[in-house]
Design an enzyme around this catalytic site. Structure first.
Site, PDB file in Angstrom:
ATOM      1  NE  ARG A 167     -29.419 -36.325  -7.441  1.00 14.77           N
ATOM      2  CZ  ARG A 167     -28.899 -37.161  -8.348  1.00 14.77           C
ATOM      3  NH1 ARG A 167     -27.609 -37.464  -8.291  1.00 14.77           N
ATOM      4  NH2 ARG A 167     -29.622 -37.701  -9.297  1.00 14.77           N
TER       5      ARG A 167
ATOM      6  CB  CYS B 242       0.968 -32.287 -18.193  1.00 15.64           C
ATOM      7  SG  CYS B 242       2.534 -32.931 -17.587  1.00 15.64           S
ATOM      8  CG  MET B 243      -4.260 -28.689 -19.885  1.00 16.05           C
ATOM      9  SD  MET B 243      -4.304 -26.919 -20.167  1.00 16.05           S
ATOM     10  CE  MET B 243      -4.147 -26.262 -18.528  1.00 16.05           C
ATOM     11  CG  ASP B 244      -2.041 -29.679 -23.382  1.00 19.40           C
ATOM     12  OD1 ASP B 244      -3.265 -29.470 -23.325  1.00 19.40           O
ATOM     13  OD2 ASP B 244      -1.184 -28.802 -23.143  1.00 19.40           O
TER      14      ASP B 244
ATOM     15  CE1 TYR C  29       5.130 -28.320 -16.111  1.00 16.94           C
ATOM     16  CE2 TYR C  29       2.994 -29.401 -16.384  1.00 16.94           C
ATOM     17  CZ  TYR C  29       3.953 -28.481 -16.810  1.00 16.94           C
ATOM     18  OH  TYR C  29       3.712 -27.738 -17.933  1.00 16.94           O
TER      19      TYR C  29
ATOM     20  CE  LYS D 250     -27.166 -39.066 -15.577  1.00 16.41           C
ATOM     21  NZ  LYS D 250     -27.036 -38.689 -14.201  1.00 16.41           N
TER      22      LYS D 250
ATOM     23  CG  HIS E  40     -31.996 -41.136  -8.776  1.00 13.62           C
ATOM     24  ND1 HIS E  40     -31.917 -42.107  -9.749  1.00 13.62           N
ATOM     25  CD2 HIS E  40     -30.740 -40.649  -8.628  1.00 13.62           C
ATOM     26  CE1 HIS E  40     -30.664 -42.201 -10.179  1.00 13.62           C
ATOM     27  NE2 HIS E  40     -29.927 -41.335  -9.505  1.00 13.62           N
TER      28      HIS E  40
ATOM     29  NE  ARG F  63     -34.784 -42.543 -13.575  1.00 17.92           N
ATOM     30  CZ  ARG F  63     -35.267 -42.655 -12.333  1.00 17.92           C
ATOM     31  NH1 ARG F  63     -36.536 -42.884 -12.111  1.00 17.92           N
ATOM     32  NH2 ARG F  63     -34.453 -42.521 -11.303  1.00 17.92           N
TER      33      ARG F  63
HETATM   34  C1  LIG Z   1     -32.510 -39.416 -12.358  1.00 23.76           C
HETATM   35  C2  LIG Z   1     -31.582 -40.423 -12.881  1.00 23.76           C
HETATM   36  N1  LIG Z   1     -32.043 -41.576 -13.381  1.00 23.76           N
HETATM   37  C3  LIG Z   1     -31.230 -42.536 -13.854  1.00 23.76           C
HETATM   38  C4  LIG Z   1     -29.863 -42.357 -13.850  1.00 23.76           C
HETATM   39  C5  LIG Z   1     -28.984 -43.468 -14.357  1.00 23.76           C
HETATM   40  O1  LIG Z   1     -28.152 -43.919 -13.318  1.00 23.76           O
HETATM   41  P1  LIG Z   1     -27.076 -45.054 -13.577  1.00 23.76           P
HETATM   42  O2  LIG Z   1     -26.074 -44.482 -14.514  1.00 23.76           O
HETATM   43  O3  LIG Z   1     -26.515 -45.355 -12.240  1.00 23.76           O
HETATM   44  O4  LIG Z   1     -27.810 -46.189 -14.177  1.00 23.76           O
HETATM   45  C6  LIG Z   1     -29.336 -41.165 -13.356  1.00 23.76           C
HETATM   46  C7  LIG Z   1     -27.883 -40.958 -13.326  1.00 23.76           C
HETATM   47  O5  LIG Z   1     -27.302 -40.623 -12.344  1.00 23.76           O
HETATM   48  C8  LIG Z   1     -30.207 -40.177 -12.847  1.00 23.76           C
HETATM   49  O6  LIG Z   1     -29.741 -39.022 -12.359  1.00 23.76           O
END
Ligand SMILES: Cc1ncc(COP(=O)(O)O)c(C=O)c1O
Length: 386
Positions: free
Chosen positions: A142, A323-325, A276, A46, A174, A230
């Protein structure tokens, strides 16, 4: 999600994030070997592969044996399919009204945590049943159904399955505190998760996959592995435990090096204020290097006056506000010139700062440092293993 294309192959760049795909493959293989009892591995890609580039990372992960790829949102999952990934993909974060039909038709495994989400999945089915993983909230508060609402979710899912509209593929949750493996919260969540599986099975659910473990749990809590893990951050060679247990001690290799070239180098007199707000003043005549990266590229402004870099083999410090850049580094009396390379962070093997050093300077976690790097920084892929 796209990164800017390189400005011509041979021309020197302003800045670049170099990602070693051999390190990704090494980390995926290491994590796979850590999975207990032959549990399958889902590599989490992700947020553009935690800033490393989702598609190249997913390809490297598949090559190294990732059974699954995990994406948070639908656009990511569909982009993986569009890029030619035909293997199992799990996607868990949707909002009402999103085009689930595209994901269902693409055979992407989706999550449901409430009866209305089952209804939305059913409505999105055309020619093949939706593949669904039921999510229990085991204590993170969550996503997920709280235990009181778990039976209603199971009943809705079973009805849809009996109607041939969905297939219940998994039960999942999770963890909140796997970065602190000794926290009693882990045990409590494991107990809640195990009970949720038992309740589901008592209703007649026969889900192939049970999954709970992120990186911290994959590395330190084997009792949470079930038959699928995961990990995300560890894929990129970063430790979920930060400095408490550095990646080298976990057998992981950080994959990203962030580099830039000085836009300017100059000498300033004692008393010169920098950037700045003039929050840093040169205590003596000093050489300053101008790094053409800033918070617009994802550098954390909180790391002003303190973030480390490596220049000409020496550790030096960013002075004044980011700064930004751009930002400014105190090169003291170093010999340096515009166009010279500066390394902001890397694996650390050559004395360069690490992502964890930047996280410390910014008061955040290594995850955030790499993930927030923006699309203005081109990613360049190398493969030190080939
Ligand atoms: C649902 C879920 N599974 C697995 C992960 C992987 O977590 P991590 O990067 O701590 O291994 C995440 C990331 O936050 C997550 O949201």
């Amino acid at each position: 999600m796209s990164t800017l294309q390189s400005l011509g192959s041979e021309r020197p760049h302003r800045a670049e994030a170099v990602v070693d795909l051999a390190a990704i493959r090494h980390n995926v293989a290491t994590l796979r070997a850590r999975a207990e009892n032959g549990a399958q591995l889902m590599t989490i890609v992700k947020a553009d592969g935690y800033g490393h580039g989702m598609i190249p990372v997913a390809r490297a992960a598949r090559e190294a044996g990732a059974d699954w790829i995990g994406a948070a949102v639908l656009e990511e999952a569909l982009a993986l399919r569009d890029a030619g990934d035909t293997g199992p993909i799990f996607c868990w974060l949707t909002t009402p009204g999103e085009p689930l039909e595209d994901a269902i038709a693409a055979g992407i495994d989706l999550s449901a945590a409430a009866p209305w989400e089952i209804d939305e999945l059913v409505a999105g089915v055309t020619d093949r049943p939706a593949r669904v993983h039921l999510k229990i909230d085991s204590g993170l508060s969550r996503g997920g159904a709280v235990p009181e609402e778990w039976p209603a979710l199971i009943r809705a899912a079973l009805r849809a399955q009996q109607a041939g509209r969905i297939e219940i593929k998994g039960i999942w949750s999770h963890l909140a505190s796997s970065d602190e493996p000794k926290s009693p919260a882990n045990e409590a969540q494991l107990a809640t998760f195990t009970e949720a599986i038992e309740v589901a099975e008592s209703f007649g659910v026969d889900a192939e996959f049970k999954h709970l473990a992120n990186s911290g749990a994959t590395l330190a809590l084997p009792e949470t592995h079930f038959n699928l893990v995961r990990p995300g951050v560890a894929t990129y060679g970063l430790s979920p435990f930060g400095h408490a247990l550095p990646s080298a001690e976990l057998g992981l290799r950080p994959a990203m090096t962030l580099k830039a070239r000085y836009a300017m180098v100059k000498r300033v007199p004692a008393g010169a204020g920098v950037s700045y707000g003039l929050t840093w003043t040169a205590p003596r005549p000093s050489t300053l290097g101008l790094i053409p990266l800033g918070y617009g590229d994802g550098l954390p402004r909180h790391a002003s006056n303190g973030a480390p870099i490596q220049s000409g083999g020496e550790r030096r410090t960013i002075v004044g506000r980011i700064c930004m850049d751009q930002c400014v580094v105190n090169l003291e009396d170093d010999q340096a010139a515009a166009g010279d390379e500066v390394v902001l962070f890397g694996p650390g093997a050559d004395g360069e700062p690490t992502v964890d050093d930047w996280a410390d300077a910014a008061g955040t976690i290594n995850y955030e440092i790499v993930t927030r790097l923006g699309s203005r920084i081109p990613r360049r892929y190398i493969d030190s293993g080939r």
